[in-house]
Scaffold this motif. Structure first.
Motif, short mmCIF file in Angstrom:
data_model
loop_
_atom_site.label_atom_id
_atom_site.label_comp_id
_atom_site.label_asym_id
_atom_site.label_seq_id
_atom_site.Cartn_x
_atom_site.Cartn_y
_atom_site.Cartn_z
N MET A 365 -16.26 -3.21 -20.51
CA MET A 365 -17.67 -2.85 -20.60
C MET A 365 -18.29 -3.65 -21.76
O MET A 365 -17.58 -4.33 -22.52
CB MET A 365 -17.81 -1.36 -20.87
N PRO A 366 -19.61 -3.57 -21.95
CA PRO A 366 -20.16 -4.11 -23.20
C PRO A 366 -19.39 -3.52 -24.38
O PRO A 366 -19.12 -2.30 -24.40
CB PRO A 366 -21.62 -3.64 -23.17
N VAL A 369 -20.47 -0.23 -25.95
CA VAL A 369 -20.32 0.88 -25.01
C VAL A 369 -18.86 1.31 -24.93
O VAL A 369 -18.55 2.50 -24.83
CB VAL A 369 -20.86 0.49 -23.62
N VAL A 433 -21.66 0.10 -12.28
CA VAL A 433 -22.57 0.27 -13.42
C VAL A 433 -24.00 -0.21 -13.14
O VAL A 433 -24.83 -0.26 -14.06
CB VAL A 433 -22.01 -0.42 -14.68
N HIS A 435 -25.42 -3.02 -12.66
CA HIS A 435 -25.85 -4.33 -13.12
C HIS A 435 -24.65 -5.25 -13.01
O HIS A 435 -23.52 -4.81 -12.78
CB HIS A 435 -26.43 -4.30 -14.54
N TYR A 437 -22.42 -8.79 -14.42
CA TYR A 437 -22.15 -9.68 -15.55
C TYR A 437 -20.76 -10.28 -15.40
O TYR A 437 -19.94 -9.81 -14.61
CB TYR A 437 -22.25 -8.94 -16.89
N GLU A 468 -31.53 -1.21 -18.95
CA GLU A 468 -31.46 -2.64 -19.24
C GLU A 468 -31.34 -2.88 -20.74
O GLU A 468 -30.59 -3.74 -21.19
CB GLU A 468 -32.69 -3.35 -18.66
N PHE A 471 -27.74 -1.64 -22.02
CA PHE A 471 -26.64 -2.57 -21.77
C PHE A 471 -26.80 -3.85 -22.59
O PHE A 471 -25.81 -4.45 -23.01
CB PHE A 471 -26.55 -2.88 -20.28
N GLY A 474 -25.48 -3.12 -25.85
CA GLY A 474 -24.02 -2.98 -25.82
C GLY A 474 -23.28 -4.25 -26.17
O GLY A 474 -22.11 -4.19 -26.58
N TRP A 475 -23.93 -5.41 -26.00
CA TRP A 475 -23.27 -6.68 -26.32
C TRP A 475 -23.63 -7.16 -27.74
O TRP A 475 -23.16 -8.23 -28.16
CB TRP A 475 -23.70 -7.76 -25.32
N PRO A 505 -26.15 -9.87 -18.87
CA PRO A 505 -26.25 -9.01 -17.67
C PRO A 505 -27.45 -9.36 -16.80
O PRO A 505 -28.51 -9.75 -17.30
CB PRO A 505 -26.37 -7.61 -18.27
#
Length: 543
Positions: A365-366, A369, A433, A435, A437, A468, A471, A474-475, A505
């Protein structure tokens, strides 16, 4: 006249065999290319799997379906191209392979407002384009994908369409306090969902022509399915749940799981043998099996839903990350030890050019997260009701929320990717999820293989606008660092690897194609456009 209710679906295909799944209106004999099989009955519905044998490796041919000698497929007057059956090449084949994948496909509806909010169905758009390409090709092999991977939420048993709501109201009282309301109740209602999802012209043709591998996620049964032991206890207290879970797993066995298996494995299955030998309706057999599958999570003799497909020197491992969970007070595992040992053995059985691991929910995941999910698991294990509530409310149930299993999968992949006969890539294919990536993984000691998380979701569904931003945050490495320090302070420990995005993403309805040729690999992500059709979002070399 007996009719073809659903299908044909082209499922497992080997070098000399191919499995065709159908649902019919009555008991009959189903014939495909000289092979035949009788139907079996479940709750008044009729099904068959026809295994065509003795085919030539690496060949492609059109096929028809006959019921008691009457041709029922292809459908007359639909304007679709023929359905094709294409066998795999040999075990050492290094030719081009294309894996189309995605998840979370909400079915067509009759509600204009709902249709507008859901957007263009990316898989339907892909099927429409492929039909045109096949119709215009001198050789369909040049344009047909090799496998379609449906990574969960093939049906939505808890979020039904207005059309299904009306159908339920006509058949039972949804206001009955002892019932599930406007959720799916039994096998017959599940069969209605599959018909609703798989009956439109373009998708039906796609499923008849491209070998399809499937695995369930939560909405195939119910949102948050097996999130935690608390969730299981809450559901067990509902009077309608025992019938619901048995119907959900029984229908999954019929509509999805049987076709995932190669003929040898399926024929060795004691339940399948009993179904084929039974005289009359076999639902009680399936219901007993489903109850055992639900109750024996983590037991060494429990049901294994995971499976593998070998395509030349590329292996697809489809992993059950829902029903194989262990949720008792002593252990919390994404996959029980018995099933994980099988996955480890299958992943190491090489040599391979590419290893693909299909998991409905993402492994990577990110990063921020991921820390949040591990921290939530830590707090819930210490009795925090808030942590449990948050876990269920915002779906903190992915691989990092089962930290022991996250680390074990990381060790498995690192071992495969570092071995003397390491594949060129190890790719984890996921959905869930809403989205898409692509992320590349790195360990402190470099691996021989490139390792990726490739996530594509949804095929057709929505995501709240604020997600949006969630997420994207999250990165953010600064936030990841703060949460990492919190994890270390809690005694959770550092993540065993690092990863970062190489694409995304991206949001919107999408399908992705992983293409491998020899030891080369690349990813293409396509999103449905505002005016229909697909538009390319990214083309990423992976080697």
């Amino acid at each position: 006249m007996i009719s073809l209710e659903l299908g044909p679906l082209l499922r497992h295909v080997g070098t000399t065999t191919a499995t065709i799944w159908v649902e019919t209106s009555a008991s009959c004999t189903v014939e495909v290319l000289g092979a035949s099989a009788p139907t079996f009955e479940v709750c008044g519905q009729h099904y068959a799997l026809v295994v065509v044998e003795g085919l030539e490796p690496g060949t492609c041919r059109p096929y028809e379906v006959h019921l008691d000698g009457e041709r029922v497929w292809p459908l007359e007057g639909t304007g679709t191209p023929p359905s094709y059956l294409r066998t795999r090449a040999g075990a050492d084949d290094t030719g081009r392979l294309r894996f189309v994948f995605g998840s979370c496909r909400y079915p067509p509806t009759d509600d204009p407002e709902l249709e507008a909010s859901l957007g263009i169905d990316a898989l339907d758009a892909f099927a429409t384009r492929l039909m045109d390409e096949v119709a215009g090709a001198d050789d369909p092999v040049t344009v047909l994908p090799d496998t379609l991977c449906l990574l969960g939420d093939q049906v939505y048993a808890d979020e039904i369409t207005p059309r299904t709501e009306q159908w339920i109201r006509e058949n039972r009282d949804p206001d009955d306090p002892a019932g599930p309301g406007l959720e799916i109740a039994d096998f017959g209602e599940y069969s209605h969902l599959y018909s609703e999802s798989w009956s439109d012209r373009e998708l039906r043709w796609l499923l008849s022509t491209v070998p399809t591998a499937m695995i369930f996620d939560d909405h195939d049964v119910r949102d948050d399915w097996n999130t935690s032991q608390v969730w299981r206890d809450q559901m067990a207290a509902k009077p309608w749940w025992p019938q619901r879970i048995r119907a959900g797993l029984a229908s999954y066995w019929v509509y999805q799981h049987l076709g995932n298996l190669d003929p040898e494995t399926r024929d060795a299955d004691p339940l399948y043998r009993k179904v084929r030998e039974a005289d009359g309706d076999v639902y009680e057999l399936l219901a007993d099996f489903a109850a055992r599958a639900d109750a024996e999570v983590g037991h060494p003799s429990g049901v294994r839903w995971s499976y593998r497909w070998d395509l030349g020197r590329t292996r697809l491992l489809m992993v059950d990350s829902r029903c194989a969970r262990v949720l008792n007070a002593q252990d919390r595992l994404m996959i029980n030890d018995h099933s994980f040992a099988w996955i480890e053995e299958s992943a190491a059985d090489g040599p391979l050019d590419h290893l693909l691991i299909g998991s409905s929910i993402p492994w990577l995941m990110p990063p921020a997260v991921s820390h949040v999910q591990s921290l939530d698991e830590w707090a819930a294990a210490r009795g925090s009701k808030l942590a449990e509530s948050v876990r269920q409310a915002v779906d903190l149930e992915h691989w990092p929320a089962f930290r022991a299993s996250f680390d074990r999968l990381a060790d498995l992949i690192r071992g495969v990717a570092s071995g003397p006969s390491a594949p060129a890539t190890v790719c984890v294919l996921s959905g869930d999820v809403h989205h898409s990536y692509a992320a590349e993984a790195r360990w402190p000691s470099p691996t021989r293989s490139r390792v990726y998380q490739l996530t594509c979701s949804p095929v057709r569904n929505g995501v709240p606008w604020f997600m949006e931003y969630v997420f994207a945050l999250g990165w953010w490495r600064r936030l990841t660092g703060v949460l990492g320090r919190l994890s270390r302070a809690a005694g959770i420990g550092d993540l065993p690897l690092d990863w970062s995005t190489i694409g995304g993403p991206w949001f919107g309805n999408a399908v992705s194609t992983l293409e491998v040729t020899g030891r080369d690999a690349r990813l293409r992500v396509e999103r449905s456009g505002a005016r229909g059709g697909l538009e390319e979002v990214a083309e990423l070399p992976l080697t």
